[in-house]
Design an enzyme around this catalytic site. Structure first.
Site, PDB file in Angstrom:
ATOM      1  CG  HIS A 196      38.278  77.962  91.764  1.00  0.00           C
ATOM      2  ND1 HIS A 196      37.386  77.424  92.659  1.00  0.00           N
ATOM      3  CD2 HIS A 196      38.812  76.928  91.079  1.00  0.00           C
ATOM      4  CE1 HIS A 196      37.389  76.101  92.527  1.00  0.00           C
ATOM      5  NE2 HIS A 196      38.245  75.777  91.578  1.00  0.00           N
ATOM      6  CB  CYS A 217      35.388  74.804  89.755  1.00  0.00           C
ATOM      7  SG  CYS A 217      36.795  73.928  89.055  1.00  0.00           S
ATOM      8  CD  GLU A 272      36.471  80.390  94.562  1.00  0.00           C
ATOM      9  OE1 GLU A 272      36.007  80.814  93.478  1.00  0.00           O
ATOM     10  OE2 GLU A 272      36.620  79.170  94.800  1.00  0.00           O
TER      11      GLU A 272
HETATM   12  N1  GLN Z   1      36.532  67.881  90.131  1.00  0.00           N
HETATM   13  C1  GLN Z   1      36.476  68.809  89.046  1.00  0.00           C
HETATM   14  C2  GLN Z   1      37.718  68.751  88.190  1.00  0.00           C
HETATM   15  O1  GLN Z   1      38.750  68.293  88.620  1.00  0.00           O
HETATM   16  C3  GLN Z   1      36.249  70.221  89.549  1.00  0.00           C
HETATM   17  C4  GLN Z   1      37.375  70.739  90.377  1.00  0.00           C
HETATM   18  C5  GLN Z   1      37.010  71.945  91.190  1.00  0.00           C
HETATM   19  O2  GLN Z   1      35.831  72.229  91.402  1.00  0.00           O
HETATM   20  N2  GLN Z   1      37.995  72.634  91.697  1.00  0.00           N
HETATM   21  O3  GLN Z   1      37.703  69.166  87.069  1.00  0.00           O
END
Ligand code: GLN
Length: 549
Positions: A522, A385, A524
């Protein structure tokens, strides 16, 4: 009604491991061949934990259908190997929200809207919906974990609702389990039951008599002590169980089995008499306790000091480790300490580097520096992410020569936004295009939940998954900016995972490196001990190979 309901409350103090106990009981009942579901009811007023600081409340877990939930739902998925949804998690905020909307619509026809019966009825409806409108059919058992500790003001409507459900559905359909602390006082050389007595007294004062008491303790409690608790708390002597500290959390279902907890539940709820098949759990614990290798992975992030903030990530790395017979030792690195001067010393000796998700600009330059280090020194790298967004920025700046590359999140007026705010995307679940108002930065406004992604042949990702289409969970606002795709591609960045329409970048990799993969989703959240996630398995393997070389 076919479904039996088990309510789990907690006493004395928080962090006793109620979520793990609930998940382990679920796993045991599932091993008896029953269809089990679990729900978490959280007494706080936030509509969901999406707006809460992970340092206060731990990780925000995301389900396939895009619910932002308590991290206990992660335990439920890992122990039951089933997918949770919006219906598995409610908060007071969500319940009040529904009741207030109904009131505004005039649904209550002039009634004074009150905690009893309106809020409690809504809570009961949420619980019963697990059985009544479940597309996969009613489960045999629904376990409901009540967040917080008995005695909290916020928890009262939930306790009242479950008290009523026992009268509504009858004893054979509703079971109360109370998890409490039985501390060991080394100066006195004995376990103490008074906090448990008080906690049960509190519960009984609101009309709930627990059927089973689970005693969290450092070492197993004696039969004498169980008898004492039985007498003072008015439960059967064979309904008091120890819940001891174990070496690893996946031993809990086996321990509960040894204690006979599932037997007692089955008797009280008149469930079919069957033996639990725990082969899978035994094999897992056997493998976990006999790991042959060691691997050291650095996690470069902002909340690294607070283990609960990255719960699923740590679990997924453990699963990836077990799959490679490797014990994964994690080194938590505060990205704010990484600068071009310190980076070599801080990251030396790591077999793999992972930059996890996160929000905000603090610590970002350190993450980018860590990624440069991993890329140039050919250390296996996994970006998740925000970790992927930083990997793109690093590549743009240091390889493609876009010196001012950054994300709109860090500087809305920047000239070179290689990561930018997405205002429109295709929601395949609703089959429509979603529009976002740039000025709104509130709860529930991210790209959330599972989205499909198509993988290119010959990528690390495709090899790891062993297929070319995947479904992974998202939680982010910002996205790769396609205006830079061809420039970065020419500079060697590989776009290996894209949304089926080709518009959203989901995975980037680089060639000429043992393992460098960064994804916008994600992974995970979908790893379970019985089904380790392919990317974590592959990342740990690459880190292990790096160590051996
Ligand atoms: N801050 C980034 C976004 O909003 C990544 C978010 C995250 O890592 N969950 O796109």
């Amino acid at each position: 009604m076919k479904t039996k309901f088990i309510f789990i409350t907690g006493g004395v103090l928080s962090s006793l491991g109620k979520g793990l106990a609930a998940a382990s009981i679920g796993a045991l009942l599932k091993a008896r061949g029953l269809k089990v579901t679990i729900q978490k009811l959280d007494p706080y007023i936030n509509v969901d934990p999406g707006t809460m600081n992970p340092l206060q409340h731990g990780e925000v877990f995301v389900t396939d259908d895009g619910a932002e939930t308590d991290l206990d739902l992660g335990h439920y998925e890992r122990y039951l190997n089933v997918s949770m949804s919006k219906k598995n998690s409610y908060t007071s905020g969500k319940i009040y929200n529904t009741v207030i909307s109904k009131e505004r619509r005039g649904d209550y026809l002039g009634a004074t809207v009150q905690v009893i019966p309106h809020i409690t009825d809504e809570i009961k409806a949420c619980i019963l919906s697990l059985a009544n409108d479940n597309p996969e059919g009613a489960p045999d058992v629904a376990i409901i974990e009540i967040g917080g500790t008995v005695g909290d003001i916020e928890g009262l409507p939930f306790l009242e609702a479950i008290r009523q459900l026992r009268s509504d559905l009858g004893r054979e359909h509703v079971l109360f389990i109370h998890l409490t602390l039985v501390p060991y006082l080394s100066s006195a050389g004995e376990h103490k039951t008074k906090p448990t007595q008080h906690s049960v007294k509190e519960l009984r004062s609101i009309g709930i008599q627990p059927d089973i008491i689970l005693c969290r303790c450092e070492k197993p409690i004696s039969a004498d002590l169980k008898n004492k608790i039985s007498l003072f708390c008015n439960v059967e002597p064979d309904a008091v169980f120890s819940d001891v500290d174990v070496n690893n959390i996946y031993e809990v279902p086996l321990y509960f089995y040894e204690e006979g907890i599932d037997q007692k539940i089955a008797i009280l709820l008149r469930l079919p008499a069957r033996n639990a098949d725990l082969c899978g759990w035994k094999k897992l614990v056997q493998e976990y306790t006999n790991l042959e290798h060691k691997v050291k992975i650095g996690i470069v992030g902002k909340y690294v000091e607070f283990i609960e903030a990255y719960k699923s990530l740590y679990e997924a790395l453990t699963h990836g480790g077990i799959a490679n017979s490797a014990s994964v030792s994690l080194e938590f690195i505060n990205s704010e300490e990484i600068t071009p001067k310190t980076v070599d010393a801080i990251l030396a000796g790591l077999d793999g580097i992972l930059v996890p998700g996160g929000f905000g600009i603090r610590g970002v330059e350190g993450k980018i520096e860590a990624i440069r280090y991993a890329r140039e020194n050919k250390v296996p790298f996994f970006g998740i992410c925000l970790g992927m967004q930083c990997a793109v920025i690093e590549y743009a700046r240091n390889v493609a020569g876009i010196k001012d590359a950054t994300s709109e999140e860090f500087n809305p007026n920047a000239a070179e936004k290689v990561i930018y705010l997405m205002t429109e995307w295709y929601d395949y679940r609703k089959n429509t295009v979603v529009h976002r108002d740039k000025s709104v930065d509130a709860g529930g406004t991210m790209r959330l939940g599972a989205y499909p992604c198509v993988l290119s042949e010959n990528s690390h990702a495709c090899r790891a998954y062993g297929r070319d289409e995947i479904l992974e969970r998202h939680r982010h606002r910002y996205e790769f900016n396609n205006a830079y795709r061809s420039r970065l591609e020419e500079a060697g960045l590989e776009f290996c995972g894209l949304s089926p329409d080709g518009k959203l970048v989901e995975i980037v990799e680089i060639d000429n490196h043992p393992w460098f993969l960064a994804c916008q989703f994600h992974p995970e959240f979908k790893s379970t001990p019985m089904n380790p996630h392919p990317l974590f398995k592959a990342f740990v393997k690459a880190s292990l190979d790096n160590r051996k070389n």
